[in-house]
Design a protein around this motif. Structure first.
Motif, short mmCIF file in Angstrom:
data_model
loop_
_atom_site.label_atom_id
_atom_site.label_comp_id
_atom_site.label_asym_id
_atom_site.label_seq_id
_atom_site.Cartn_x
_atom_site.Cartn_y
_atom_site.Cartn_z
N PHE A 168 62.01 78.47 63.41
CA PHE A 168 61.27 79.79 62.93
C PHE A 168 61.43 80.47 63.36
O PHE A 168 60.59 82.07 62.82
CB PHE A 168 60.49 79.13 64.05
N GLY A 169 62.82 81.43 64.50
CA GLY A 169 62.27 82.74 64.58
C GLY A 169 63.89 83.85 63.10
O GLY A 169 62.67 84.51 62.94
N LEU A 170 64.23 82.76 62.35
CA LEU A 170 65.04 82.86 62.17
C LEU A 170 64.48 83.11 60.57
O LEU A 170 64.37 84.16 59.78
CB LEU A 170 65.86 81.84 61.47
N LEU A 171 63.15 82.08 60.30
CA LEU A 171 62.54 82.62 58.41
C LEU A 171 61.36 83.83 59.24
O LEU A 171 61.48 84.65 58.63
CB LEU A 171 61.49 81.24 58.44
N LEU A 172 61.57 83.65 60.43
CA LEU A 172 60.03 84.26 60.61
C LEU A 172 60.87 85.65 60.65
O LEU A 172 60.44 87.35 59.95
CB LEU A 172 59.22 84.75 62.00
N GLY A 173 62.36 85.98 61.21
CA GLY A 173 63.04 87.40 60.99
C GLY A 173 63.68 87.52 59.25
O GLY A 173 63.54 88.79 59.49
N LEU A 174 63.93 86.91 58.77
CA LEU A 174 64.33 86.98 57.31
C LEU A 174 62.89 87.62 56.99
O LEU A 174 63.24 88.41 55.80
CB LEU A 174 64.48 85.70 56.48
N PHE A 175 61.69 86.97 56.99
CA PHE A 175 60.15 87.45 56.52
C PHE A 175 60.43 89.58 56.28
O PHE A 175 60.17 89.92 55.52
CB PHE A 175 59.88 86.75 56.84
N ALA A 176 60.88 89.19 58.27
CA ALA A 176 59.98 90.80 58.48
C ALA A 176 61.25 92.03 57.81
O ALA A 176 60.68 93.15 57.52
CB ALA A 176 60.76 90.52 60.52
N SER A 177 61.88 91.11 57.90
CA SER A 177 63.60 91.88 57.16
C SER A 177 63.43 92.74 56.15
O SER A 177 62.71 93.64 55.45
CB SER A 177 65.04 91.62 57.31
N ARG A 178 62.93 91.73 55.37
CA ARG A 178 62.17 91.58 54.38
C ARG A 178 61.06 93.15 53.33
O ARG A 178 60.44 93.38 52.58
CB ARG A 178 61.34 90.78 52.75
N TYR A 209 61.09 87.86 66.07
CA TYR A 209 61.83 86.03 66.90
C TYR A 209 60.91 86.58 67.93
O TYR A 209 60.78 85.28 68.99
CB TYR A 209 63.57 86.56 67.07
N VAL A 210 60.66 87.40 68.48
CA VAL A 210 59.85 87.67 70.04
C VAL A 210 58.54 86.53 69.46
O VAL A 210 58.30 85.91 70.25
CB VAL A 210 59.68 88.96 70.58
N ILE A 211 58.06 87.40 68.11
CA ILE A 211 57.03 86.40 68.06
C ILE A 211 56.50 85.03 67.97
O ILE A 211 55.97 84.70 68.31
CB ILE A 211 55.96 87.15 66.67
N ALA A 212 57.98 84.57 67.27
CA ALA A 212 57.98 83.07 67.28
C ALA A 212 58.36 81.98 68.28
O ALA A 212 57.55 81.26 68.31
CB ALA A 212 59.32 82.99 66.37
N ALA A 243 58.84 82.50 73.96
CA ALA A 243 58.34 80.83 74.83
C ALA A 243 57.64 80.92 76.37
O ALA A 243 56.64 80.45 76.43
CB ALA A 243 59.28 80.04 75.36
N HIS A 244 57.87 82.17 76.92
CA HIS A 244 57.92 82.92 78.32
C HIS A 244 55.89 83.71 78.10
O HIS A 244 56.02 83.72 80.05
CB HIS A 244 58.74 83.32 78.93
N PHE A 245 55.74 83.82 77.15
CA PHE A 245 54.74 84.63 76.76
C PHE A 245 53.17 84.12 77.69
O PHE A 245 52.97 83.58 77.70
CB PHE A 245 54.33 85.14 75.39
#
Lengths: 149, 409
Positions: free
Chosen positions: B17-27, B36-39, B288-290
């Motif tokens: 999930f982190g990687l997918l969100l990260g790739l989307f963010a880069s785009r 990654y943090v948001i994931a 996840a400690h948020f």
């Protein structure tokens, strides 16, 4: 066929340079015809001490075109890496008495384009190129097939 | 009995999930780290974590220690002795003073102003944040240098400083952690000397053995298990004998390269691919400690840490440059390139939770570092750009972003 015989039939002489050469000079040597992707570093007494690839030199000389760097690349970029810093001192090699089939297995297994051949004193005798061996094997297969017919 | 999902499922979900969100963010031109943090935040107990019964247990501590060990190994291995000699006095001075500046400013700010914000455990809290403050994220600075094709003395010195300061940050962190182990000053000095000495010695012995292995193993595929095994061995030994795993792994990296000589590709290339994975793990685990409550109750601490570190970095870098006679341009603007902070800081924050002295306040530490990482990721590149443009080292022609052109609407 052993490597000694192979080298007498295919006297491929690789590009060699000394450890004190500048990277830009090395690049010029490699890019001159016949173009080569590998270069070998020899000591003052002509012993083989390292290997460098074209890509590695390009990364070092043109870092500003790279968006991402590993930490090692940052330090190389900052300190202006020398041949001694960059070269790979632990490289694969073949000995003259080895069989060509074994060396070809090694080229396939380690995914390398060419293998330097050194004697017991680490003197560079030549290189075995992947494409040359492949061409030889294809020709041999064709000849064998014709003989069977 | 309540059924918890298996650890592997949690970890797999966080990474993917982190990687997918990260790739989307880069785009869409957003910092990948923030994604990654948001994931991780999405799977925190205040959000989906409670629904799916996600539990970040002791396994996360082990994973964090191993991951930080890998990063420390890579940091240690990024230098050779001849490179150290070539780096020069000015770079060392800037790197050292900007680290000390950040550490000192953060410590003093929290120590002096903490009581106003009703923070408890002021000294351990100030020590914890100060020990993390020195590290910088090189990726953000390099991205700006690349994007604007920056060149000049500030850019060159900046590059060298960001490469050095994680090493200084880890050394300061490890030394501080060693000092907190003792009950009195004398006791602490003894503990610290033992921990640091043993860490360097164990790193040296393991480094010699690793170099010997790598000298004789020529198959690339076999080098990876040897290197990873050595890192795990050193981390495990550090846990068993109570010495610093970070210093030991840094020594392992530095000395194995020293013993092997030249290039270092065999020792580090197989592990360098892991750096991004390690950072995904750090950021998603920290996310996840948020805790909404901690954010709400400690927003003043978040701002205090952010501004104190910025001031410390700016003042320290300027002082370091001034002391070695750097040009005025460098003295004034280099500090602005040293503001970004991300992966290593988050890893160190997660590690602090494992220490008895900081266990009680670990949730505050992780959440504050998490929040400031997000702020630094968003404003850090702007600071870098500002400093470089003031130094006159940014070319007007900005590089075209490497995203696909959007079809006309």
């Amino acid at each position: 066929m052993n490597i000694d015989d192979w080298l007498s039939e295919h006297p491929d002489l690789p590009d060699t340079i000394s450890v004190d050469s500048s990277l830009i000079d090395i690049l010029s040597i490699m890019l001159a015809p016949p173009f080569s992707k590998d270069i070998y570093i020899v000591s003052d007494n002509k012993r083989l001490v390292g290997h460098l690839s074209l890509k590695k030199i390009a990364h070092q000389l043109f870092p500003k075109y790279q968006a991402m760097h590993t930490r090692r690349q940052i330090i190389h970029r900052v300190t202006g890496g020398t041949v001694r810093d960059l070269m790979n001192a632990e490289f694969s090699y073949a000995k003259p008495h080895e069989e060509l089939e074994d060396v070809f297995s090694l080229l396939l297994e380690r995914d390398i384009e060419e293998l330097p051949v050194i004697d017991d004193n680490s003197m560079l005798l030549g290189v075995v190129k992947f494409t040359s061996v492949l061409r030889y094997l294809v020709d041999k297969e064709k000849t064998d097939a014709l003989c069977k017919l | 009995m309540e059924a918890f999902p298996p650890i592997t499922l949690i970890l797999g979900l966080l990474i993917l999930f982190g990687l997918l969100l990260g790739l989307f963010a880069s785009r869409i031109g957003f910092p990948r780290v923030a994604a990654y943090v948001i994931a991780g935040i999405i799977f925190s107990p205040d959000l989906l974590g409670n629904v799916f019964k996600f539990s970040i247990g002791p396994w996360a501590d082990t994973l964090t220690t191993i991951s930080l060990g890998i990063i420390a190994y890579l940091i240690g291995g990024s230098f050779t002795v001849p490179q150290f000699r070539r780096i020069g006095k000015m770079i060392f001075s800037i790197a050292l003073w900007q680290s000390f500046g950040a550490v000192l400013c953060v410590f003093l700010a929290i120590f002096l102003l903490g009581p106003i914000f009703k923070e408890i455990h002021i000294i351990p809290l100030a020590l914890a944040f100060a020990s993390i403050a020195a590290t910088t994220a090189p990726a953000g600075t390099i991205a700006v240098l690349h994007q604007y094709r920056a060149h000049g003395p500030v850019s060159s010195l900046l590059l060298a400083t960001v490469a050095l300061d994680d090493a200084i940050g880890i050394i300061l962190f490890s030394v501080m952690l060693s000092f907190t182990a003792g009950e009195s000053l004398i006791n602490s000095l003894g503990e610290a000397s033992f921990e640091i000495g043993t860490a360097v010695l164990m790193g040296a012995i393991s480094g010699k053995i690793l170099a010997l292995f790598c000298k004789h193993i020529r198959q690339g595929g076999l080098r990876f298990p040897v290197i990873l095994g050595s890192i795990l061995f050193v981390v495990g030994l550090a846990e068993a004998w109570s010495f610093s795993p970070l210093l030991a792994c840094m020594s392992l990296g530095f000395l194995s390269r020293y013993f092997l000589g030249a290039g270092g590709d065999h020792l580090f290339a197989p592990i360098e691919y892991f750096e991004e994975l390690v950072f995904i793990i750090f950021f998603t685990l920290a996310g996840a400690h948020f805790s909404i409550n901690v954010f709400h109750e400690h927003w003043d601490l978040i701002l205090l840490y952010f501004f104190a570190r910025v001031i410390g970095k700016l003042a320290g870098a300027s002082l370091g440059a001034y002391l070695t006679g750097a040009p005025r341009n460098v003295t004034c603007w280099i500090g602005f390139g040293l503001i970004p902070q991300a992966g290593v800081a988050v890893g160190l924050a997660l590690t602090l939770g494992q220490q008895p002295v900081f266990r009680e306040m670990s949730i505050i530490i992780v959440n504050v570092i998490l929040a400031t990482t997000l702020i630094y990721e968003l404003v850090g590149p702007l600071f870098v750009k500002f400093g470089l443009s003031k130094a006159g080292e940014i070319s007007l022609k900005e590089q075209r972003p490497r995203t696909r052109p959007q079809p006309p609407k």
